[in-house]
Design a protein around this motif. Sequence first.
Motif, PDB file in Angstrom:
ATOM      1  N   ILE A  12       0.817  -1.221   0.000  1.00 41.27           N
ATOM      2  CA  ILE A  12       0.000   0.000   0.000  1.00 41.27           C
ATOM      3  C   ILE A  12       0.849   1.269   0.000  1.00 41.27           C
ATOM      4  O   ILE A  12       0.341   2.334  -0.351  1.00 41.27           O
ATOM      5  CB  ILE A  12      -0.970   0.032   1.197  1.00 41.27           C
ATOM      6  CG1 ILE A  12      -0.211   0.138   2.515  1.00 41.27           C
ATOM      7  CG2 ILE A  12      -1.883  -1.170   1.178  1.00 41.27           C
ATOM      8  CD1 ILE A  12      -1.110   0.364   3.718  1.00 41.27           C
ATOM      9  N   GLY A  63       0.884   3.195  -3.307  1.00 43.70           N
ATOM     10  CA  GLY A  63      -0.439   3.752  -3.572  1.00 43.70           C
ATOM     11  C   GLY A  63      -0.683   5.010  -2.766  1.00 43.70           C
ATOM     12  O   GLY A  63      -1.223   5.997  -3.274  1.00 43.70           O
ATOM     13  N   ILE A  64      -0.278   4.984  -1.499  1.00 43.91           N
ATOM     14  CA  ILE A  64      -0.430   6.166  -0.659  1.00 43.91           C
ATOM     15  C   ILE A  64       0.439   7.299  -1.185  1.00 43.91           C
ATOM     16  O   ILE A  64       0.033   8.467  -1.202  1.00 43.91           O
ATOM     17  CB  ILE A  64      -0.068   5.828   0.802  1.00 43.91           C
ATOM     18  CG1 ILE A  64      -1.110   4.868   1.381  1.00 43.91           C
ATOM     19  CG2 ILE A  64       0.027   7.086   1.654  1.00 43.91           C
ATOM     20  CD1 ILE A  64      -0.774   4.355   2.770  1.00 43.91           C
ATOM     21  N   MET A 123      -1.279   8.630  -4.370  1.00 41.23           N
ATOM     22  CA  MET A 123      -2.520   9.292  -4.001  1.00 41.23           C
ATOM     23  C   MET A 123      -2.228  10.690  -3.452  1.00 41.23           C
ATOM     24  O   MET A 123      -2.907  11.662  -3.791  1.00 41.23           O
ATOM     25  CB  MET A 123      -3.268   8.469  -2.951  1.00 41.23           C
ATOM     26  CG  MET A 123      -4.557   9.110  -2.453  1.00 41.23           C
ATOM     27  SD  MET A 123      -5.333   8.176  -1.098  1.00 41.23           S
ATOM     28  CE  MET A 123      -4.150   8.531   0.233  1.00 41.23           C
ATOM     29  N   THR A 124      -1.217  10.808  -2.616  1.00 42.38           N
ATOM     30  CA  THR A 124      -0.855  12.103  -2.037  1.00 42.38           C
ATOM     31  C   THR A 124      -0.314  13.047  -3.099  1.00 42.38           C
ATOM     32  O   THR A 124      -0.621  14.248  -3.091  1.00 42.38           O
ATOM     33  CB  THR A 124       0.187  11.910  -0.920  1.00 42.38           C
ATOM     34  OG1 THR A 124      -0.272  10.904  -0.004  1.00 42.38           O
ATOM     35  CG2 THR A 124       0.415  13.205  -0.159  1.00 42.38           C
ATOM     36  N   ALA A 183      -8.882   8.668  -6.499  1.00 43.86           N
ATOM     37  CA  ALA A 183      -7.662   8.264  -5.814  1.00 43.86           C
ATOM     38  C   ALA A 183      -7.872   7.025  -4.949  1.00 43.86           C
ATOM     39  O   ALA A 183      -7.043   6.105  -4.938  1.00 43.86           O
ATOM     40  CB  ALA A 183      -7.139   9.421  -4.962  1.00 43.86           C
ATOM     41  N   PHE A 184      -9.009   6.966  -4.233  1.00 50.71           N
ATOM     42  CA  PHE A 184      -9.244   5.872  -3.308  1.00 50.71           C
ATOM     43  C   PHE A 184      -9.678   4.590  -4.004  1.00 50.71           C
ATOM     44  O   PHE A 184      -9.406   3.495  -3.507  1.00 50.71           O
ATOM     45  CB  PHE A 184     -10.313   6.273  -2.279  1.00 50.71           C
ATOM     46  CG  PHE A 184      -9.760   7.026  -1.111  1.00 50.71           C
ATOM     47  CD1 PHE A 184      -9.435   8.369  -1.223  1.00 50.71           C
ATOM     48  CD2 PHE A 184      -9.563   6.407   0.100  1.00 50.71           C
ATOM     49  CE1 PHE A 184      -8.929   9.074  -0.147  1.00 50.71           C
ATOM     50  CE2 PHE A 184      -9.058   7.111   1.186  1.00 50.71           C
ATOM     51  CZ  PHE A 184      -8.742   8.441   1.065  1.00 50.71           C
ATOM     52  N   SER A 220      -8.782   3.281  -6.942  1.00 51.75           N
ATOM     53  CA  SER A 220      -7.906   2.940  -8.068  1.00 51.75           C
ATOM     54  C   SER A 220      -6.811   1.964  -7.669  1.00 51.75           C
ATOM     55  O   SER A 220      -5.730   1.959  -8.245  1.00 51.75           O
ATOM     56  CB  SER A 220      -7.283   4.218  -8.648  1.00 51.75           C
ATOM     57  OG  SER A 220      -8.271   5.115  -9.083  1.00 51.75           O
ATOM     58  N   THR A 274      -5.396   1.809  -4.602  1.00 54.46           N
ATOM     59  CA  THR A 274      -4.456   2.388  -3.639  1.00 54.46           C
ATOM     60  C   THR A 274      -4.199   1.429  -2.478  1.00 54.46           C
ATOM     61  O   THR A 274      -3.055   1.226  -2.065  1.00 54.46           O
ATOM     62  CB  THR A 274      -5.010   3.714  -3.078  1.00 54.46           C
ATOM     63  OG1 THR A 274      -5.218   4.615  -4.163  1.00 54.46           O
ATOM     64  CG2 THR A 274      -4.032   4.333  -2.099  1.00 54.46           C
ATOM     65  N   ILE A 305      -1.181   4.746 -10.284  1.00 55.92           N
ATOM     66  CA  ILE A 305      -0.882   4.094  -9.010  1.00 55.92           C
ATOM     67  C   ILE A 305      -0.199   2.750  -9.242  1.00 55.92           C
ATOM     68  O   ILE A 305       0.774   2.391  -8.560  1.00 55.92           O
ATOM     69  CB  ILE A 305      -2.174   3.922  -8.190  1.00 55.92           C
ATOM     70  CG1 ILE A 305      -2.680   5.293  -7.724  1.00 55.92           C
ATOM     71  CG2 ILE A 305      -1.949   2.990  -7.001  1.00 55.92           C
ATOM     72  CD1 ILE A 305      -3.997   5.266  -7.001  1.00 55.92           C
ATOM     73  N   ARG A 348       3.537   1.654  -8.142  1.00 55.04           N
ATOM     74  CA  ARG A 348       3.756   0.446  -7.333  1.00 55.04           C
ATOM     75  C   ARG A 348       4.840  -0.430  -7.954  1.00 55.04           C
ATOM     76  O   ARG A 348       5.698  -0.968  -7.249  1.00 55.04           O
ATOM     77  CB  ARG A 348       2.438  -0.318  -7.207  1.00 55.04           C
ATOM     78  CG  ARG A 348       2.545  -1.599  -6.401  1.00 55.04           C
ATOM     79  CD  ARG A 348       1.180  -2.175  -6.084  1.00 55.04           C
ATOM     80  NE  ARG A 348       0.518  -1.365  -5.056  1.00 55.04           N
ATOM     81  CZ  ARG A 348      -0.704  -0.870  -5.173  1.00 55.04           C
ATOM     82  NH1 ARG A 348      -1.404  -1.077  -6.289  1.00 55.04           N
ATOM     83  NH2 ARG A 348      -1.229  -0.163  -4.191  1.00 55.04           N
TER      84      ARG A 348
END
Length: 269
Positions: free
Chosen positions: A75, A78-79, A82-83, A195-196, A198, A200, A224, A228
């Motif tokens: 994760i 992804g975080i 996302m940020t 974002a959430f 996709s 993440t 994302i 990764r």
Amino acid sequence: MTDYPHRDPGERRFGQVNWLGLYTLCSREVMRFVNVWTQTLLAPLVTAGLFLMIFTIAIGPRRGDVMGVPFTDFIAPGILMMTVIQNAFANTSSSIVVSKVQGNIVDTLMPPLAPFELVLGYLAGGVARGLIVAVAISAGLFVTTGLVPQHPLILLVFVILGAAFLSAMGMLAGLWANKFDQMAAITNFIVTPLAFLSGTFYSVEALPPGLYEITHVNPVFYLIDGARYGMIGVSDSTPGFGFVIALVATAAVLLAAWGLFRTGWRLKA
């Protein structure tokens, strides 16, 4: 050709760049977030750290490995992405909306800047903020988890693409919105779900058929997923295919932003 009233339509061409004006706009957009770095740079780092800590404590021990890697490592990219995209979007959209609300957008439109120069200027600020946030989070991940990017160049490419894509979307949103509540609606109902939802916090292979297909239409998923792969070397899709999708989507949104700046949509009284 439709352009701002004070410009000669034949005066600006893609081969003639107002370098001083472009540099000034880029510098302004960068200094906007640097001057309030605790809000624009430190806060995202803290938020990303909290996401990682909460999900690791609440789910990590029971979740086990995902695609052969520990849940925390899975994760983390992804975080990070996302940020990055949330901050890139916020930088361009807030810059335009604040100028429109305060009535000083004319200070940006009056100088002899062509539409593509306006796009590049705003884009520079969004991408710069996204890159700085990405570097800060990557450093934090190394310190706290020992995570080091396996393919740093690929990670960098997808971070830049992600920041550019959401910066361009931020321009479109900023041009459309005339009030802060309109901007908040776009952020809450479009950007945050993108974002959430996709991949993440999960692998899309676990999704049911309908959601699986919908996710693969979303360009943010490929951003994302590419990040990764760059960070931990695993992904749900082929990085090369994801790069093409993200590049085409970014180019399309940038072209749309250029077209709206060119016509002065929702900028002229």
